[in-house]
Structures are given as C-alpha cells and as structure tokens.
Design a protein around this motif. Structure first.
Motif, short mmCIF file in Angstrom:
data_model
loop_
_atom_site.label_atom_id
_atom_site.label_comp_id
_atom_site.label_asym_id
_atom_site.label_seq_id
_atom_site.Cartn_x
_atom_site.Cartn_y
_atom_site.Cartn_z
N TYR A 281 0.84 -1.20 0.00
CA TYR A 281 0.00 0.00 0.00
C TYR A 281 0.87 1.25 0.00
O TYR A 281 1.92 1.28 0.63
N GLU A 282 0.40 2.27 -0.73
CA GLU A 282 0.98 3.59 -0.56
C GLU A 282 0.22 4.29 0.55
O GLU A 282 -1.01 4.19 0.63
N LYS A 283 0.96 4.99 1.44
CA LYS A 283 0.33 5.57 2.62
C LYS A 283 0.40 7.09 2.57
O LYS A 283 1.44 7.66 2.21
N ILE A 284 -0.70 7.72 2.93
CA ILE A 284 -0.74 9.18 3.08
C ILE A 284 -1.07 9.45 4.54
O ILE A 284 -2.16 9.08 5.02
N ALA A 285 -0.13 10.06 5.26
CA ALA A 285 -0.32 10.32 6.69
C ALA A 285 -0.46 11.82 6.92
O ALA A 285 0.24 12.62 6.29
N VAL A 286 -1.37 12.20 7.81
CA VAL A 286 -1.64 13.61 8.10
C VAL A 286 -1.53 13.84 9.61
O VAL A 286 -2.12 13.08 10.39
N ILE A 287 -0.81 14.87 10.01
CA ILE A 287 -0.72 15.23 11.42
C ILE A 287 -1.22 16.66 11.59
O ILE A 287 -0.76 17.57 10.89
N MET A 288 -2.19 16.82 12.49
CA MET A 288 -2.86 18.13 12.61
C MET A 288 -2.79 18.62 14.06
O MET A 288 -2.13 18.04 14.90
N THR A 289 -3.51 19.69 14.31
CA THR A 289 -3.49 20.40 15.59
C THR A 289 -3.53 19.47 16.81
O THR A 289 -4.27 18.49 16.83
N GLY A 290 -2.75 19.79 17.82
CA GLY A 290 -2.74 19.00 19.05
C GLY A 290 -1.51 19.26 19.90
O GLY A 290 -0.46 19.66 19.39
#
Length: 352
Positions: A281-290
C-alpha cells in the motif's frame, strides 16, 4: 509571570464554587469572575476580559452553546466546555467544538458532579493549555453554522493503480480540523481513511455521526474486525487503540485496549505503526493540531517503511501547534500546508 485570568460559567452555585476552588489551587490561575447563565457570561467576558472561559452547556436564560456562538463572533476567546457524558451531552460537546470551543472536560457524574475532584488536574491543565491556544485559527464561517463543502473533484477509475490508505492524527482543536478536511473529500476517494482523535469514551460516536451528516464520504466509529472500504473514514473509539491488519488481500480494523501510549488511548503512534507494516500500500499520513508529540514516532516508522507521503498542518491554522511541530522537527514531513489545503493534498496524493 502574569496569571491566566478565568471566567467560570455554570448555573449551579455549587459547581461555580467547586470549579473556582479547584482552579484557584493552581498558582498560575486567577478566577476573575463567575456567571450563572450565558447572557451574564457575555456581559462579564466583555467587562473582565478573561484569558479563558469555562462554560457549562445546560443553563437557563441563554444556554452554553448560544453563549459560545455569540462569544466567538464578538469576543473570540479560548473556551473550555464542561459537559456531561450522556448521549445528548456528547452531541452538545461536539457541536461546541464546531462552534469554536478549544477543549472540554467531561463531568464524572452528571450536571452536579460531587466527585468533580476526579478531573481537577485535567481541568487545570486544559485551562492552562487553552490560554496558549491560537484563537485566530478558529474562523467560524461568521456564525459557526455548518455548511457542506463542495467536493474537490471526482476520481477517475484507473486500472492497476496502486492501493492507497490515508491515516490522520489530531488532538486539541481536532474536531473542527477534521470537519474542514473530511467534508472536502470526494465521495469516491480511492482509499479508506483512518482517524485518531484524542477523545474519551462516549464522545467519538457523536463526532463520527456529526461528520457523517456533513460529508460526502461515509464517516463512522471503527468496529473491531470490520473490513475497510474506500470512501469511508473510520474514527478510533474513545478509550481504544485503532490498528489496521492485512488479511487475505483485505484490510481490517482492530480495536483494542492495550496500555495507553504516551498517556493516550487511542494513540496516533499505535495507528501509524500498524499501517507501516502494510507492504503493498501507498500511505498518506496527516498530522494536525494537538498538544505534545503523539504521531511523530509512528511517522518515523511509516517513512522507514517507504511509500509514504506526510502532510502536516501549518502553524498559522493549528489551534495548538505541538503535534505538527514535533513531526516537522523530526524531518518526517513532506509538505506543510494550512488546514484548508489538507483535503486537496490528500486527494492529490491518493490520485497521483
């Protein structure tokens, strides 16, 4: 150092006294006033100019949600909600987050919680954190009303396209950030979307239901053992870790209660690390506010596994820039964009 000035709003005189006493135990906090309903809260907020407001939902004359909406429109301030853990309480809390509340503390036993001391440290910590939050990042569509976003674009059916999976991690300020992202994704996005939002048990179901009602994709609370589908977002249930397993060519959700990681369950690291083990699998990771650094260790594992694109939320839109900042400093981020561009980047990477 100047103290954090707090306005305490609750219709119960007992609760106002209890909350005031608890907050006053911190040498960093000064309670500058109290209010017994939303109307009085608005008047006192304008007069006393507090740094943070603690706000109850159920109140006469003007309830907490209406007061919050008016406050964020006229005098934007960091607000920490005190909420009951009933189904209605959870729904109101999620609405409050969409209206601009920074965070919430769940009352242990209903509207009048004699055992509020159980969450005293959490309350103090969340008030102090709220005082440092980026209130400018909370733009409210003027009134806080929610509108369905237009889809970005539809996906073309491409034969032999590599399989993709999207994973998102967020904490303080996350419910509004997730709304900005998930409501902009096209309904036929060719990937499942896994989400960890730091939140206690009882609140993630209301969050999923609200986001599902606003989004073109399906949004649900993840269930143990279910097969993951493209075009669906799965939110980790509060109090449980969410992992992804690969079995016979299909992906399944695993929901479990192993010990918290860095004080969190669900933990972003646990989700990201499980996805790093997916080979084709190709992975798209997102890290947001916290607050904090949950997700950075998991992103490092994802990057080591290859075939991973990482998107971090920009400081200008993050309510709390802790988690994206930690990931950026660890050099595991491919692109940093403001919140309103994250959905577009996800779509670009999934289709690319």
């Amino acid at each position: 150092m100047s103290k954090v000035k707090v306005l305490v709003v609750d219709d119960s005189a007992f609760m106002r006294k209890l909350i005031t006493n608890f907050l006053s135990e911190s040498p960093q906090i000064e309670v500058v006033g109290t209010a017994k309903n939303g109307k009085e809260a608005l008047e006192k907020a304008a007069l006393l100019k507090p740094d943070v407001v603690t706000l109850d939902v159920e109140m006469p004359v003007m309830n907490g949600l209406e007061a919050l909406k008016q406050l964020m429109k006229n005098h934007p301030l960091p607000v920490v909600m005190l909420s009951s853990t009933t189904t209605e309480g959870a729904e109101n809390t999620i609405t409050a987050m969409q209206y601009g509340a920074i965070d919430f503390v769940a009352k242990p036993s209903g509207v009048i919680s004699l055992d509020l001391y159980k969450v005293k440290e959490e309350l103090i910590n969340k008030v102090l954190l709220a005082s440092r939050a980026n209130v400018r990042a909370i733009s409210l569509d003027n009134t806080g009303e929610i509108r369905k976003h237009q889809r970005i674009r539809t996906f073309h059916d491409r034969k032999n396209q590599r399989k993709k999976i999207v994973c998102i991690g967020t904490s303080t300020g996350g419910p509004r950030a997730l709304q900005q992202v998930l409501t902009k994704l096209p309904e036929n996005i060719a990937a499942p979307i896994m989400v960890v939002q730091h939140m206690p048990k009882g609140f993630t179901k209301s969050l999923a239901q609200r986001l599902d009602s606003l989004s073109l994709i399906a949004v649900k609370e993840a269930e143990d053992g279910e097969t993951l589908q493209n075009g669906t977002a799965y939110i980790a249930p509060g109090g449980f870790h969410l992992l992804v397993h690969q079995e016979k060519g299909a992906l399944t959700a695993c929901v479990e209660q192993s010990p918290p990681r860095n004080g969190h369950r669900p933990s972003v690291d646990v989700l990201f690390e499980s996805i790093s083990a997916l080979t084709d699998y190709e992975k798209i990771a997102v890290i947001m506010t916290g607050m904090g650094s949950d997700g950075t260790a998991g992103l490092q594992r994802l990057k080591e596994s290859g075939n991973t694109k990482v998107i971090a939320e920009d400081e200008t839109t993050a309510v709390v820039f802790g988690m994206p900042k930690a990931a950026i400093q660890a050099n595991v981020v491919d692109i940093v964009v403001p919140l309103e561009q994250i959905a577009e980047m996800i779509a670009k990477y999934v289709e690319g």
